[in-house]
Write a protein that holds these residues in place. Structure first.
Motif, PDB file in Angstrom:
ATOM      1  N   PRO A  25     -43.280 -37.883  26.947  1.00 61.34           N
ATOM      2  CA  PRO A  25     -44.570 -37.761  27.622  1.00 61.34           C
ATOM      3  C   PRO A  25     -45.551 -38.838  27.173  1.00 61.34           C
ATOM      4  O   PRO A  25     -45.592 -39.209  25.995  1.00 61.34           O
ATOM      5  CB  PRO A  25     -45.061 -36.374  27.197  1.00 61.34           C
ATOM      6  N   ASN A  30     -52.597 -32.850  23.269  1.00 58.64           N
ATOM      7  CA  ASN A  30     -53.619 -31.823  23.041  1.00 58.64           C
ATOM      8  C   ASN A  30     -54.684 -31.777  24.120  1.00 58.64           C
ATOM      9  O   ASN A  30     -55.606 -30.965  24.035  1.00 58.64           O
ATOM     10  CB  ASN A  30     -54.288 -32.070  21.677  1.00 58.64           C
ATOM     11  N   PHE A  33     -56.522 -28.431  25.744  1.00 54.93           N
ATOM     12  CA  PHE A  33     -56.542 -27.291  24.830  1.00 54.93           C
ATOM     13  C   PHE A  33     -57.763 -27.444  23.927  1.00 54.93           C
ATOM     14  O   PHE A  33     -57.934 -28.491  23.293  1.00 54.93           O
ATOM     15  CB  PHE A  33     -55.280 -27.252  23.974  1.00 54.93           C
ATOM     16  N   ASN A  35     -58.578 -25.955  21.074  1.00 58.20           N
ATOM     17  CA  ASN A  35     -58.260 -26.075  19.651  1.00 58.20           C
ATOM     18  C   ASN A  35     -56.987 -26.881  19.402  1.00 58.20           C
ATOM     19  O   ASN A  35     -56.467 -26.899  18.302  1.00 58.20           O
ATOM     20  CB  ASN A  35     -58.098 -24.679  19.035  1.00 58.20           C
ATOM     21  N   GLY A  36     -56.450 -27.499  20.427  1.00 59.45           N
ATOM     22  CA  GLY A  36     -55.184 -28.198  20.272  1.00 59.45           C
ATOM     23  C   GLY A  36     -54.014 -27.237  20.385  1.00 59.45           C
ATOM     24  O   GLY A  36     -54.188 -26.028  20.523  1.00 59.45           O
ATOM     25  N   ARG A  37     -52.807 -27.791  20.344  1.00 55.94           N
ATOM     26  CA  ARG A  37     -51.615 -26.950  20.460  1.00 55.94           C
ATOM     27  C   ARG A  37     -50.987 -26.720  19.099  1.00 55.94           C
ATOM     28  O   ARG A  37     -51.205 -27.471  18.161  1.00 55.94           O
ATOM     29  CB  ARG A  37     -50.582 -27.638  21.377  1.00 55.94           C
ATOM     30  N   LYS A  38     -50.179 -25.671  19.051  1.00 49.11           N
ATOM     31  CA  LYS A  38     -49.453 -25.355  17.814  1.00 49.11           C
ATOM     32  C   LYS A  38     -48.392 -26.413  17.558  1.00 49.11           C
ATOM     33  O   LYS A  38     -47.647 -26.776  18.477  1.00 49.11           O
ATOM     34  CB  LYS A  38     -48.763 -24.000  17.964  1.00 49.11           C
ATOM     35  N   GLU A  39     -48.319 -26.844  16.294  1.00 50.89           N
ATOM     36  CA  GLU A  39     -47.227 -27.756  15.929  1.00 50.89           C
ATOM     37  C   GLU A  39     -45.949 -26.958  15.745  1.00 50.89           C
ATOM     38  O   GLU A  39     -45.979 -25.842  15.242  1.00 50.89           O
ATOM     39  CB  GLU A  39     -47.574 -28.475  14.617  1.00 50.89           C
ATOM     40  N   ARG A  40     -44.857 -27.561  16.137  1.00 52.27           N
ATOM     41  CA  ARG A  40     -43.572 -26.869  15.948  1.00 52.27           C
ATOM     42  C   ARG A  40     -43.038 -27.153  14.548  1.00 52.27           C
ATOM     43  O   ARG A  40     -43.025 -28.299  14.102  1.00 52.27           O
ATOM     44  CB  ARG A  40     -42.549 -27.349  16.989  1.00 52.27           C
ATOM     45  N   GLU A  41     -42.606 -26.072  13.898  1.00 47.72           N
ATOM     46  CA  GLU A  41     -42.047 -26.226  12.548  1.00 47.72           C
ATOM     47  C   GLU A  41     -40.535 -26.327  12.624  1.00 47.72           C
ATOM     48  O   GLU A  41     -39.890 -25.522  13.307  1.00 47.72           O
ATOM     49  CB  GLU A  41     -42.438 -25.015  11.688  1.00 47.72           C
ATOM     50  N   GLU A 104     -42.812 -29.161  29.886  1.00 40.85           N
ATOM     51  CA  GLU A 104     -43.369 -30.466  29.513  1.00 40.85           C
ATOM     52  C   GLU A 104     -43.359 -31.420  30.702  1.00 40.85           C
ATOM     53  O   GLU A 104     -44.313 -32.160  30.940  1.00 40.85           O
ATOM     54  CB  GLU A 104     -42.554 -31.088  28.371  1.00 40.85           C
ATOM     55  N   ARG A 107     -46.115 -30.440  33.137  1.00 40.18           N
ATOM     56  CA  ARG A 107     -47.435 -30.836  32.638  1.00 40.18           C
ATOM     57  C   ARG A 107     -47.641 -32.336  32.842  1.00 40.18           C
ATOM     58  O   ARG A 107     -48.685 -32.780  33.348  1.00 40.18           O
ATOM     59  CB  ARG A 107     -47.506 -30.492  31.147  1.00 40.18           C
TER      60      ARG A 107
END
Lengths: 132, 134
Positions: A25, A30, A33, A35-41, A104, A107
């Motif tokens: 992409p 972000n 959003f 507050n931004g997006r959650k990071e993937r762990e 994704e 978007r």
């Protein structure tokens, strides 16, 4: 199947409105959003993947399920059907991964088409479009 | 060629005078149509049954070896022009289908972004985002 045909023909006739599926992409992840997006762990560390000899194509966010599945297979040779539970977990994870990839793409496509619409209205480039 | 000479020559080759017609570029040899062994009568008593021929029988000028074969036939058609055309159309349609298929296959793709990976090839972490908001 329908998605495949419609995006395929859309990209054929209007290539600037449909993102290329083999590139990552391009828009800010972000954007949109508050507050931004959650990071993937990552589920396990890279060293664990290497020591478990996970093939390159499975070193993704489902690697722990892959390792569980292979461990079970080794333990229950030759009765592979006893690992259906682990296999189900692994395949479900892969399916969810696929769905998120499609999200994704959607978007990216919508942002691209929005940018195109804005451009027609007079904005100069994508950065300005995003900050409008 | 005079009339008398013609009579002499046709007698030499065992023909009647009206049937005689000299073959071009072959001296006085007559221009005869061949009949292969396959087309000759099986039940007749030939002087040479192997090739179904009689003694001193006039025959065409060419290719003794081919003519000697038991199944050689003058009337057999090895290929026809109409059939060649239909074969050509078939080949063109098949190749056209392959090209069209390849073209459409390149156009269509499944709408997905590339797979997200937690680490790159050297083991460095890559930052990816899920679809939930933080």
């Amino acid at each position: 199947m329908g998605l495949q045909i419609s995006t395929g023909f859309g990209r054929w006739f209007e290539p600037e409105l449909y993102p290329y599926e083999k590139e990552n992409p391009t828009f800010d992840p972000n954007y949109g959003f508050s507050n931004g997006r959650k990071e993937r762990e990552p589920p396990i560390s890279y060293e664990q993947m290497v020591s478990a000899k996970v093939p390159e194509e499975f070193r993704d966010y489902c690697a722990h399920y892959y390792i569980d599945f292979k461990k079970c297979l080794l333990k229950s040779v030759p009765f592979g059907y006893r690992c259906n539970h682990e296999k189900h977990h692994f395949e479900e994870c892969q399916q969810n991964e696929m769905i998120s990839r499609m999200k994704e793409y959607e978007r990216e496509k919508r942002l691209l088409q929005r940018a195109h619409r804005k451009k027609l209205q007079g904005a100069v480039d994508n950065v300005e479009v995003l900050e409008d | 060629m005079t009339d008398k000479e013609k009579e002499r020559v046709s007698k030499k080759y065992g023909l009647i005078k009206d049937d005689y017609k000299p073959r071009p570029y072959s001296g006085d040899y007559p221009d005869l149509k061949g009949v292969g062994a396959w087309d000759r009568d099986n039940m007749e008593v030939w002087d040479y049954p192997e090739t179904k021929k009689n003694f001193m029988e006039p025959g065409p000028y060419y290719d003794r070896d081919v003519e000697m074969q038991a199944r050689y036939s003058e009337s057999f058609q090895y290929a026809s022009r109409a059939r060649l055309g239909s074969q050509l159309i078939f080949v063109v349609i098949m190749i056209g289908f392959l090209i069209l298929n390849d073209h459409l296959g390149q156009r269509n793709y499944f709408p997905m972004m590339p797979k997200q990976k937690p680490y790159d090839e050297s083991g460095k972490k890559i930052v990816n985002y899920s679809m939930e908001s933080a």
